[in-house]
Scaffold this active site. Structure first.
Site, PDB file in Angstrom:
ATOM      1  N   ASP A  57       0.824  -1.214   0.000  1.00 13.65           N
ATOM      2  CA  ASP A  57       0.000   0.000   0.000  1.00 13.65           C
ATOM      3  C   ASP A  57       0.853   1.256   0.000  1.00 13.65           C
ATOM      4  O   ASP A  57       0.569   2.230  -0.704  1.00 13.65           O
ATOM      5  CB  ASP A  57      -0.925   0.021   1.216  1.00 13.65           C
ATOM      6  CG  ASP A  57      -2.099  -0.920   1.000  1.00 13.65           C
ATOM      7  OD1 ASP A  57      -2.753  -1.286   1.975  1.00 13.65           O
ATOM      8  OD2 ASP A  57      -2.337  -1.288  -0.170  1.00 13.65           O
TER       9      ASP A  57
ATOM     10  N   LEU B 158     -27.195   2.896 -18.644  1.00 17.58           N
ATOM     11  CA  LEU B 158     -27.996   3.448 -19.733  1.00 17.58           C
ATOM     12  C   LEU B 158     -29.186   4.200 -19.174  1.00 17.58           C
ATOM     13  O   LEU B 158     -29.787   3.775 -18.196  1.00 17.58           O
ATOM     14  CB  LEU B 158     -28.523   2.314 -20.624  1.00 17.58           C
ATOM     15  CG  LEU B 158     -27.495   1.547 -21.445  1.00 17.58           C
ATOM     16  CD1 LEU B 158     -28.132   0.307 -22.062  1.00 17.58           C
ATOM     17  CD2 LEU B 158     -26.929   2.439 -22.543  1.00 17.58           C
TER      18      LEU B 158
ATOM     19  N   GLU C 293     -30.930  -3.569 -30.387  1.00 17.77           N
ATOM     20  CA  GLU C 293     -30.564  -4.934 -29.991  1.00 17.77           C
ATOM     21  C   GLU C 293     -31.179  -5.238 -28.632  1.00 17.77           C
ATOM     22  O   GLU C 293     -31.474  -4.312 -27.868  1.00 17.77           O
ATOM     23  CB  GLU C 293     -29.032  -5.041 -29.892  1.00 17.77           C
ATOM     24  CG  GLU C 293     -28.478  -4.282 -28.700  1.00 17.77           C
ATOM     25  CD  GLU C 293     -27.014  -3.885 -28.828  1.00 17.77           C
ATOM     26  OE1 GLU C 293     -26.701  -3.031 -29.691  1.00 17.77           O
ATOM     27  OE2 GLU C 293     -26.212  -4.412 -28.056  1.00 17.77           O
TER      28      GLU C 293
ATOM     29  N   LYS D 295     -31.831  -5.917 -24.787  1.00 12.61           N
ATOM     30  CA  LYS D 295     -31.131  -5.592 -23.538  1.00 12.61           C
ATOM     31  C   LYS D 295     -31.136  -6.862 -22.698  1.00 12.61           C
ATOM     32  O   LYS D 295     -32.188  -7.307 -22.222  1.00 12.61           O
ATOM     33  CB  LYS D 295     -31.835  -4.455 -22.802  1.00 12.61           C
ATOM     34  CG  LYS D 295     -31.135  -4.067 -21.527  1.00 12.61           C
ATOM     35  CD  LYS D 295     -31.690  -2.778 -20.973  1.00 12.61           C
ATOM     36  CE  LYS D 295     -30.860  -2.243 -19.825  1.00 12.61           C
ATOM     37  NZ  LYS D 295     -30.840  -3.111 -18.660  1.00 12.61           N
TER      38      LYS D 295
ATOM     39  N   ASP E  86     -30.749  -9.341 -19.701  1.00 13.30           N
ATOM     40  CA  ASP E  86     -30.899  -9.186 -18.257  1.00 13.30           C
ATOM     41  C   ASP E  86     -29.887 -10.084 -17.541  1.00 13.30           C
ATOM     42  O   ASP E  86     -30.216 -11.169 -17.074  1.00 13.30           O
ATOM     43  CB  ASP E  86     -32.341  -9.545 -17.862  1.00 13.30           C
ATOM     44  CG  ASP E  86     -32.668  -9.060 -16.465  1.00 13.30           C
ATOM     45  OD1 ASP E  86     -31.828  -8.354 -15.869  1.00 13.30           O
ATOM     46  OD2 ASP E  86     -33.751  -9.388 -15.975  1.00 13.30           O
TER      47      ASP E  86
ATOM     48  N   LYS F 141     -37.361   0.090 -22.347  1.00 14.53           N
ATOM     49  CA  LYS F 141     -37.750  -1.059 -21.518  1.00 14.53           C
ATOM     50  C   LYS F 141     -39.084  -1.633 -21.972  1.00 14.53           C
ATOM     51  O   LYS F 141     -39.932  -0.907 -22.519  1.00 14.53           O
ATOM     52  CB  LYS F 141     -37.871  -0.627 -20.047  1.00 14.53           C
ATOM     53  CG  LYS F 141     -36.604  -0.027 -19.465  1.00 14.53           C
ATOM     54  CD  LYS F 141     -35.420  -0.953 -19.472  1.00 14.53           C
ATOM     55  CE  LYS F 141     -35.230  -1.782 -18.245  1.00 14.53           C
ATOM     56  NZ  LYS F 141     -34.972  -1.156 -16.983  1.00 14.53           N
TER      57      LYS F 141
ATOM     58  N   CYS G 158     -43.348  12.006  14.284  1.00 18.89           N
ATOM     59  CA  CYS G 158     -42.409  10.969  13.847  1.00 18.89           C
ATOM     60  C   CYS G 158     -42.645   9.696  14.654  1.00 18.89           C
ATOM     61  O   CYS G 158     -42.620   9.751  15.893  1.00 18.89           O
ATOM     62  CB  CYS G 158     -40.982  11.473  14.044  1.00 18.89           C
ATOM     63  SG  CYS G 158     -39.772  10.166  13.790  1.00 18.89           S
TER      64      CYS G 158
ATOM     65  N   CYS H  95     -39.298   9.078  16.978  1.00 22.39           N
ATOM     66  CA  CYS H  95     -38.820   9.914  18.086  1.00 22.39           C
ATOM     67  C   CYS H  95     -39.903  10.823  18.655  1.00 22.39           C
ATOM     68  O   CYS H  95     -39.663  11.520  19.635  1.00 22.39           O
ATOM     69  CB  CYS H  95     -37.607  10.739  17.655  1.00 22.39           C
ATOM     70  SG  CYS H  95     -38.015  12.091  16.557  1.00 22.39           S
TER      71      CYS H  95
ATOM     72  N   CYS I 235     -39.610  14.453   9.713  1.00 18.85           N
ATOM     73  CA  CYS I 235     -39.412  14.508  11.150  1.00 18.85           C
ATOM     74  C   CYS I 235     -38.508  15.695  11.448  1.00 18.85           C
ATOM     75  O   CYS I 235     -37.497  15.898  10.783  1.00 18.85           O
ATOM     76  CB  CYS I 235     -38.762  13.203  11.611  1.00 18.85           C
ATOM     77  SG  CYS I 235     -37.912  13.339  13.184  1.00 18.85           S
TER      78      CYS I 235
ATOM     79  N   CYS J 271     -33.060  12.335  16.222  1.00 18.96           N
ATOM     80  CA  CYS J 271     -33.982  11.232  15.929  1.00 18.96           C
ATOM     81  C   CYS J 271     -33.156   9.992  15.606  1.00 18.96           C
ATOM     82  O   CYS J 271     -32.331  10.020  14.699  1.00 18.96           O
ATOM     83  CB  CYS J 271     -34.876  11.603  14.743  1.00 18.96           C
ATOM     84  SG  CYS J 271     -35.828  10.205  14.115  1.00 18.96           S
TER      85      CYS J 271
HETATM   86  S1  IVH Z   1     -24.590  -0.902 -23.887  1.00 20.67           S
HETATM   87  C1  IVH Z   1     -22.109   2.777 -22.509  1.00 20.67           C
HETATM   88  N1  IVH Z   1     -26.020  -2.926 -24.713  1.00 20.67           N
HETATM   89  O1  IVH Z   1     -27.612  -2.669 -19.346  1.00 20.67           O
HETATM   90  C2  IVH Z   1     -23.252   1.842 -22.555  1.00 20.67           C
HETATM   91  N2  IVH Z   1     -25.852  -2.561 -22.361  1.00 20.67           N
HETATM   92  O2  IVH Z   1     -28.798  -0.473 -17.886  1.00 20.67           O
HETATM   93  C3  IVH Z   1     -22.844   0.432 -22.455  1.00 20.67           C
HETATM   94  N3  IVH Z   1     -27.025  -4.224 -21.005  1.00 20.67           N
HETATM   95  O3  IVH Z   1     -24.713  -1.769 -17.617  1.00 20.67           O
HETATM   96  C4  IVH Z   1     -23.966  -0.501 -22.324  1.00 20.67           C
HETATM   97  N4  IVH Z   1     -27.771  -5.453 -22.673  1.00 20.67           N
HETATM   98  O4  IVH Z   1     -25.048  -4.251 -18.226  1.00 20.67           O
HETATM   99  C5  IVH Z   1     -25.581  -2.235 -23.636  1.00 20.67           C
HETATM  100  N5  IVH Z   1     -27.217  -4.709 -25.562  1.00 20.67           N
HETATM  101  C6  IVH Z   1     -26.769  -4.027 -24.524  1.00 20.67           C
HETATM  102  C7  IVH Z   1     -27.072  -4.413 -23.199  1.00 20.67           C
HETATM  103  C8  IVH Z   1     -26.600  -3.637 -22.133  1.00 20.67           C
HETATM  104  C9  IVH Z   1     -27.724  -5.322 -21.357  1.00 20.67           C
HETATM  105  C10 IVH Z   1     -26.826  -3.785 -19.629  1.00 20.67           C
HETATM  106  C11 IVH Z   1     -25.425  -3.392 -19.259  1.00 20.67           C
HETATM  107  C12 IVH Z   1     -25.546  -1.990 -18.711  1.00 20.67           C
HETATM  108  C13 IVH Z   1     -26.980  -1.933 -18.340  1.00 20.67           C
HETATM  109  C14 IVH Z   1     -27.489  -0.524 -18.300  1.00 20.67           C
END
Ligand code: IVH
Length: 697
Positions: A38, A84, A117, A119, A121, A315, A420, A423, A438, A444
């Site tokens: 460190d 995002l 594309e 998203k 999960d 979404k 509250c 408290c 409060c 508190c």
């Molecule tokens: S682009 C600078 N593309 O969503 C932006 N993110 O809510 C880079 N994620 O942290 C992210 N599918 O983990 C991108 N097709 C996709 C994605 C994606 C899932 C996730 C990613 C990001 C989160 C944001």
């Protein structure tokens, strides 16, 4: 020119630290103590700060921190991992496009080519390749620092350990996920051996990737889609689509549903096409991500503090379910806000069992929004009601509606408490506030405990080992009241005898030593985390980061705040000019620092800390570095927002008003009083053409 002795010492420190890293992480055979490591690392960081010309993205200071408590090493991302912004409705997607056009100064009606594309999960992962070899894999963590999961990533079939024809340095980013079939099989295996099962594929993927023992990850079927990148020593292409195709050619798995689209209506059609396939894809997705295809435009658009301007996540609509509201509890938060929480008869919404729901505030329960307009057509919420719950993504579940036909006859309107519940102080509601608070302040117990919890939380001081339960216990004992008490714990409570850790049930010497060590580490913090730690209303993660980027050092920050006044003056104008800052944020900040009891808490804490400066984001040395620029009048070639971002990336400060400190006024057509004032003060005034020459440098 940098002195040769400096260069030699930096090189020597780097070599020693790199050797120590390898010995520790690769060979499991440390060659120096943590303390020596460190100290050496701090010395190197100090030299890199004093002599910026020796800074190097590959320096050990940029790469690996100290091992964290749970066995993972921290890795500082060479380029931050962003999140995002979300679009919930088509109108938000429209707004996204308009904001882009406005920022770029393009006509309002133009179309901009976007990619769309799924998203995924799962959880994001950054893979660093050097000369084609995978050198590390890091989780997102807080965006700046993630966890080293290299060994675990190596057992994922979709992640190549070697890639051909890659740039010398290449960070590939994407999502680790688990398919539905693999998730089901994993849970069946877990059940069979009496191990814990996972609630959903995302949790299963996260749990599997973060196995300390990579052998265990091997038995967990994880998959990976590449969709983005961090640092690159050379570009992968000139468009998003081509760059992703290049990743695919290198052997990464990329999503087959990604498409390049020319108009917003095509983009939305593709969204619905993906939505229609959602159930049959075999893995979880929670929306569609749109990105500006042209990478040169992405570059111009850049980033807000935590999200890119050139991408958005659209979404899927929330999932819904009906259940009964069994009760309403009031929680008291760190700012004293009384938050009503609904207790529900447990119900499954989108695969997750929900038994609590936020009820926001008293107006919300009555059926009104913050402007007094009816919500749910004015229907109030009562204990005993049947309510419709919705969940969108990870957000806390909310109530969408209430069914009056099923309301029990004896159901009473909810009487929101005016004292509250913790408290007994008066709970007051200011005229323009939707929240009742409060008035007990730090007196508190709920407020002081919540403040402490916030202070040690991951985005703030991140003190591992000082969890919620321990905070509550130490608070009940009277050992912890304010953040500064944490740093005096060892001093005051570290010995043996009455009032010390040794007499705490279940708390051995080892746990105490570990806790003290974690606290010592936490004394050193970057400016943004310190600001965030104070827990000032409205000053969260991204605002704190913006403040730190703006002021760079604690001294500069506190000097400005001390000079500031609410509603007027140079500091007020300067703060208001930070992108995304408005009256609420700036007033909350100044008020908190100028309030005597708040300030006493801060002033007691600060001398106990080492507050690290935060560099402004990627600043190029330029003719305007360190100068203060004011823009006025109409700019025709780029928007005000782009001009400001550009000026800041060139190392200039942008202010909203002209003063003796202004170096340059960029005056477009229609410039009025500011141009006049600049002339009076002898400030250099340039037109947009001259600004474009600077901007394109
Ligand atoms: S682009 C600078 N593309 O969503 C932006 N993110 O809510 C880079 N994620 O942290 C992210 N599918 O983990 C991108 N097709 C996709 C994605 C994606 C899932 C996730 C990613 C990001 C989160 C944001």
């Amino acid at each position: 020119m940098t002195d040769q002795t400096v260069l030699d010492e930096v090189a020597d420190l780097r070599a020693q630290l790199e050797a120590a890293n390898l010995a520790y992480h690769r060979d499991d055979a440390p060659i120096m103590t943590d303390a020596a490591y460190d100290a050496m690392r701090r010395r190197l960081a100090a030299m890199e700060e004093e002599f910026p010309e020796v800074q190097d993205a590959a320096s050990p200071t940029q790469m690996i921190g100290s091992p964290v408590a749970d066995g993972f090493t921290k890795i500082r991302h060479a380029q931050r991992m962003m999140s995002l912004a979300n679009a919930m409705e088509d109108a938000d997607v429209n707004a996204f496009q308009s904001q882009i056009l406005k920022f770029l100064g393009m006509p309002e009606v133009a179309d901009i080519i976007l990619t769309a594309e799924p998203k995924i999960d799962g959880l994001s992962l950054s893979l660093r390749y050097e000369d084609g070899r995978l050198v590390y894999a890091a989780t997102r963590g807080d965006g700046s620092v993630g966890e080293d999961v290299t060994e675990n990533a190596k057992v994922i079939a979709d992640i190549p350990q070697w890639v051909e024809n890659a740039p010398a340095v290449m960070e590939v980013r994407g999502e680790v996920y688990m398919t539905h079939a693999d998730f089901k099989a994993l849970n069946e295996r877990q059940l069979a051996v009496g191990a814990k099962t996972f609630a959903n594929p995302r949790n299963a993927a996260a749990g599997s990737l973060r196995q300390i023992d990579a052998e265990k990850t091997k038995g967990r079927p994880l998959a990976f889609f590449a969709y983005a990148w961090g640092v690159l020593s050379e570009p992968l292409g000139s468009t998003q689509m081509d760059a992703v195709a290049k990743l695919s050619a290198m052997g990464f798995s990329t999503n087959p549903l990604m498409k390049r689209l020319c108009t917003l209506s095509d983009v939305l059609t593709h969204y619905h096409m993906i939505e229609a396939q959602r159930a049959s894809l075999g893995y979880d997705i929670d929306g569609v991500v749109y990105k500006v295809d042209d990478l040169a435009l992405q570059d111009r658009l850049g980033f807000r503090s935590t999200t890119p301007r050139w991408a958005i996540a659209h979404k899927f609509p929330a999932e819904l379910a009906w259940t009964r509201l069994d009760g309403i509890d009031i929680q008291v938060g760190r700012t004293g806000a009384l938050s009503p929480v609904g207790r529900l008869a447990p119900v499954t919404v989108g695969g997750v069992v929900v038994s609590n729901v936020t009820l926001h505030n008293e107006d919300y329960i009555c059926g009104r929004d913050s402007k007094g307009q009816p919500i749910r057509e004015g229907r109030d919420i009562r204990v005993g009601d049947w309510v419709q719950i919705y969940r969108a993504g990870d957000v806390i579940p909310k109530i969408a509606d209430v069914d009056l036909e099923r309301r029990p006859e004896d159901a009473q309107p909810y009487a929101f408490p005016h004292v509250c519940p913790r408290c007994g102080s008066d709970a007051v509601r200011e005229d323009d506030d939707s929240v009742r608070r409060c008035s007990g302040g730090m007196g508190c117990p709920a407020q002081s405990v919540e403040r402490l919890k916030h202070f040690v939380s991951r985005p703030a001081f991140d003190i591992v080992g000082l969890g919620d339960t321990l905070i509550e216990r130490l608070h009940d004992l009277g050992w912890l009241r304010a953040p500064a008490d944490i740093f005096e714990l060892q001093l005051v409570r570290g010995g043996t005898g009455e009032g010390t850790f040794s007499e705490l049930d279940g708390f051995g010497d080892r746990s105490a030593q570990k806790l003290f060590a974690a606290i010592e580490t936490a004394r050193t913090q970057p400016l943004n985390r310190v600001i965030q730690g104070f827990g000032i209303p409205h000053i969260g993660n991204s605002v704190s980061a913006d403040l730190a980027h703006h002021y760079n050092s604690w001294d500069a920050f506190i000097a400005a705040i001390d000079r500031g006044t609410v509603g007027t003056g140079e500091v007020w104008d300067e703060l208001m000019a930070i992108e995304g800052f408005g009256k609420t944020i700036v007033a909350a900040l100044l008020t908190a620092f100028h309030q005597a009891t708040e300030r006493a808490v801060i002033d007691r804490l600060v001398p106990m800390l080492t507050i690290e400066d935060v560099a402004a984001p990627v600043v190029t040395e330029s003719s305007v570095s360190g100068k203060t620029i004011v823009f006025t009048g109409t700019l025709e070639r780029m928007s005000r927002a782009e001009a400001k971002t550009r000026a800041e990336s060139l190392g200039a400060k942008v202010s909203g008003s002209v003063s003796a400190k202004t170096d340059i006024l960029v005056a477009g057509p229609g410039a009025g009083s500011k141009a006049k004032k600049a002339a009076e003060l002898g400030v250099e005034v340039i037109d947009e053409d001259a600004w474009m020459v600077i901007a394109q440098a």
